[in-house]
Scaffold this motif. Sequence first.
Motif, PDB file in Angstrom:
ATOM      1  N   HIS A  79      54.261 -40.217  37.361  1.00 36.87           N
ATOM      2  CA  HIS A  79      53.636 -39.377  38.344  1.00 36.87           C
ATOM      3  C   HIS A  79      53.368 -38.296  39.350  1.00 36.87           C
ATOM      4  CE1 HIS A  79      49.075 -39.125  37.224  1.00 36.87           C
ATOM      5  NE2 HIS A  79      48.606 -38.923  37.430  1.00 36.87           N
ATOM      6  N   GLN A  80      52.162 -38.792  39.891  1.00 35.78           N
ATOM      7  CA  GLN A  80      51.862 -38.132  41.317  1.00 35.78           C
ATOM      8  C   GLN A  80      51.740 -39.714  42.483  1.00 35.78           C
ATOM      9  OE1 GLN A  80      49.831 -34.865  39.466  1.00 35.78           O
ATOM     10  NE2 GLN A  80      48.322 -35.949  41.536  1.00 35.78           N
ATOM     11  N   GLY A  81      50.945 -39.781  43.380  1.00 33.33           N
ATOM     12  CA  GLY A  81      50.728 -40.234  44.480  1.00 33.33           C
ATOM     13  C   GLY A  81      49.554 -41.218  43.773  1.00 33.33           C
ATOM     14  N   ARG A  82      48.407 -40.728  43.144  1.00 25.96           N
ATOM     15  CA  ARG A  82      47.396 -41.396  42.233  1.00 25.96           C
ATOM     16  C   ARG A  82      48.140 -42.172  40.609  1.00 25.96           C
ATOM     17  NH1 ARG A  82      43.869 -35.909  41.268  1.00 25.96           N
ATOM     18  NH2 ARG A  82      45.233 -35.501  43.467  1.00 25.96           N
ATOM     19  N   GLY A  83      48.990 -41.916  40.461  1.00 22.37           N
ATOM     20  CA  GLY A  83      49.141 -42.670  39.593  1.00 22.37           C
ATOM     21  C   GLY A  83      49.646 -44.056  40.489  1.00 22.37           C
ATOM     22  N   MET A 129      54.147 -42.632  47.055  1.00 19.42           N
ATOM     23  CA  MET A 129      53.779 -42.174  47.420  1.00 19.42           C
ATOM     24  C   MET A 129      53.820 -40.958  46.885  1.00 19.42           C
ATOM     25  SD  MET A 129      55.812 -40.204  49.882  1.00 19.42           S
ATOM     26  CE  MET A 129      56.311 -38.670  50.171  1.00 19.42           C
ATOM     27  N   SER A 130      52.929 -39.764  47.967  1.00 19.22           N
ATOM     28  CA  SER A 130      52.986 -38.905  46.636  1.00 19.22           C
ATOM     29  C   SER A 130      53.894 -37.519  46.829  1.00 19.22           C
ATOM     30  CB  SER A 130      51.591 -37.985  47.038  1.00 19.22           C
ATOM     31  OG  SER A 130      51.475 -36.911  46.878  1.00 19.22           O
ATOM     32  N   ALA A 131      55.221 -37.658  46.322  1.00 21.53           N
ATOM     33  CA  ALA A 131      56.371 -36.582  46.019  1.00 21.53           C
ATOM     34  C   ALA A 131      56.529 -35.406  46.451  1.00 21.53           C
ATOM     35  CB  ALA A 131      57.237 -37.200  45.436  1.00 21.53           C
ATOM     36  N   LYS A 132      54.606 -34.446  46.475  1.00 22.77           N
ATOM     37  CA  LYS A 132      54.559 -33.574  45.934  1.00 22.77           C
ATOM     38  C   LYS A 132      54.185 -32.983  47.720  1.00 22.77           C
ATOM     39  CE  LYS A 132      51.895 -32.065  43.146  1.00 22.77           C
ATOM     40  NZ  LYS A 132      50.152 -32.029  41.982  1.00 22.77           N
ATOM     41  N   LYS A 133      54.144 -33.951  48.414  1.00 23.96           N
ATOM     42  CA  LYS A 133      53.893 -33.515  49.989  1.00 23.96           C
ATOM     43  C   LYS A 133      55.763 -33.479  50.226  1.00 23.96           C
ATOM     44  CE  LYS A 133      49.553 -34.679  49.036  1.00 23.96           C
ATOM     45  NZ  LYS A 133      49.174 -35.216  49.184  1.00 23.96           N
ATOM     46  N   ASP A 134      56.053 -34.706  51.254  1.00 27.13           N
ATOM     47  CA  ASP A 134      56.892 -35.062  52.296  1.00 27.13           C
ATOM     48  C   ASP A 134      58.279 -34.626  51.407  1.00 27.13           C
ATOM     49  OD1 ASP A 134      56.833 -34.872  54.983  1.00 27.13           O
ATOM     50  OD2 ASP A 134      56.672 -37.556  54.487  1.00 27.13           O
ATOM     51  N   LEU A 174      51.632 -49.219  52.528  1.00 30.75           N
ATOM     52  CA  LEU A 174      51.613 -48.089  53.814  1.00 30.75           C
ATOM     53  C   LEU A 174      51.275 -47.247  52.333  1.00 30.75           C
ATOM     54  CD1 LEU A 174      52.735 -46.232  55.892  1.00 30.75           C
ATOM     55  CD2 LEU A 174      55.106 -46.997  55.283  1.00 30.75           C
ATOM     56  N   ASP A 175      50.053 -45.788  52.549  1.00 29.54           N
ATOM     57  CA  ASP A 175      51.010 -44.539  52.243  1.00 29.54           C
ATOM     58  C   ASP A 175      51.766 -43.413  52.649  1.00 29.54           C
ATOM     59  OD1 ASP A 175      50.467 -42.121  50.973  1.00 29.54           O
ATOM     60  OD2 ASP A 175      47.603 -42.716  51.084  1.00 29.54           O
ATOM     61  N   ALA A 176      52.892 -43.911  52.098  1.00 26.14           N
ATOM     62  CA  ALA A 176      53.999 -43.221  52.815  1.00 26.14           C
ATOM     63  C   ALA A 176      54.048 -41.555  52.620  1.00 26.14           C
ATOM     64  CB  ALA A 176      55.310 -43.574  51.962  1.00 26.14           C
TER      65      ALA A 176
HETATM   66  C1  LIG Z   1      47.914 -36.293  48.474  1.00 22.29           C
HETATM   67  C2  LIG Z   1      48.152 -37.747  48.444  1.00 22.29           C
HETATM   68  C3  LIG Z   1      48.048 -38.270  48.045  1.00 22.29           C
HETATM   69  C4  LIG Z   1      47.418 -38.471  46.047  1.00 22.29           C
HETATM   70  O1  LIG Z   1      48.751 -37.948  45.719  1.00 22.29           O
HETATM   71  P1  LIG Z   1      48.009 -37.800  44.654  1.00 22.29           P
HETATM   72  O2  LIG Z   1      50.247 -37.039  44.642  1.00 22.29           O
HETATM   73  O3  LIG Z   1      48.071 -35.746  44.784  1.00 22.29           O
HETATM   74  O4  LIG Z   1      47.681 -37.597  43.745  1.00 22.29           O
HETATM   75  C5  LIG Z   1      48.024 -39.855  48.348  1.00 22.29           C
HETATM   76  N1  LIG Z   1      47.467 -40.494  49.976  1.00 22.29           N
HETATM   77  C6  LIG Z   1      47.119 -39.468  50.734  1.00 22.29           C
HETATM   78  C7  LIG Z   1      47.455 -39.166  52.382  1.00 22.29           C
HETATM   79  C8  LIG Z   1      47.770 -37.542  49.810  1.00 22.29           C
HETATM   80  O5  LIG Z   1      47.615 -36.909  50.734  1.00 22.29           O
END
Ligand SMILES: *Cc1c(COP(=O)(O)O)cnc(C)c1O
Length: 470
Positions: free
Chosen positions: A111-115, A267-272, A227-229
Amino acid sequence: MSQPTSQTMGQQFGRRSWAEPWKIKMVEPLTVTTRAEREKCLAEAGYNTFLLHSDDVYIDLLTDSGTSAMSDRQWAGMMLGDEAYAGSRNFYNLEAAIQETYGYQHILPTHQGRGAEHLISRTVIKPGQLVPGNMYFTTTRLHQELAGGVFHDVIIDEAHDPTSLHPFKGNIDLDKLQALIDAHGAAQIAYVSVAGTVNMAGGQPVSMANIKALRALCDRHGIKVYLDATRMMENCWFIQQREEGHADRSVAQILREFCSYTDAAWMSAKKDNLVNIGGWLAVNDWALFEELRNLVVVYEGLHTYGGLAGRDMEAMAIGIRESVRDDHLRSRIGQVLYLGELLTDWRIPIVQPIGGHAIFLDARAFYPHLQQTDFPAQTLAAELYLDSGIRAMERGIASAGRDPRTGDHYYPKLELARLTIPRRVYTQAHMDVIAESVKAVWDGRESVRGLKMVYEPKYLRFFQARFERL
Ligand SMILES: *Cc1c(COP(=O)(O)O)cnc(C)c1O
């Protein structure tokens, strides 16, 4: 290696100015409030910008997470959502986009990155194991700790110095990592957690040379590299701009190489990735994938949707291909540089070099008369909102939380207020207004008093904590 400025980026095309590689098709009106209204809103929000109503915000720089503007192609893709419970065509489009762009083999949507962080942390960390990383990120470290891991910061020392001009302040200090391996043994290390760019250090990149050397070191000890991408596209743009031998390569090529030195990514696709919601997990090891694929059903949803609608996966698949384009990154980071250069010209203390997604104001330098327990960065974010209705975010002692072993605050060296620039949302004129408001807050800095925390939630307290003026 010098930092490119917004002007030299234009000169790459043989002229001085540059512009966004898109035009605007739909607009969203903004609200302007009075100072008296903002005083009231802020007090009601407990001096925590996370608790403001967005209707009371003028320019929203809280985060670049889920706040990107989608393209007409992405919106068109939303209409092609295949909302089948299982085997949606949009999942296969997403899978192909990730495989081709990042190079990993097996993909799970979340659902997002933390999932994704939750799933991988519980699967690979054994209680008591160490997780070395290049500075912590809030949700990442919390999931590692909830799985029984003990986070260890192995970022280079320059990352903790807001004035250091090191071009790759996200780099891992290999000597620190080696010392940890020597002291505890490789079996005690769950994996190395690498993030590019490093959010909490100011959006600072990791170099290709560093990830290559890290891979070699980890191979000698049989340790995995994950990697936290989240902002790897932006990281790769910095490699192209700053690292010897990469100037003539596309961001897409650089990204594939970088990811090839790692074993898995979340990946938190909500970013990049230019979407409003979504995340994913990607691994190369089949046995690990099988475990994760089984677990995703418990916490997120079936492995072909992972908590997302089909239309969201389609928008993400299209967003991934847009986000790796050089012209997109030049304009995205160019806008951040433009704002940072204005503030630098006015001698306002910000983290240098200017990072990829945000400008980080150095709250310790704004308010040397405040103790760290007076929450200087939280105070600075509050003052900025009062001045103009611009919403920033605290990245200091409130975000750092408490050490689960001692119960005391973590005391981060950096005490920063983050002005995060959403992708493709605001114009250069907005950047001018932001800079002017920061200048007004800087000019009024001496009379400012700090805050005290009057409500503290147990997890990720910065989101919901409440404060009062001292
Ligand atoms: C935002 C973020 C996350 C977590 O992702 P969410 O989509 O907010 O759950 C993890 N790592 C980094 C570096 C982030 O910026």
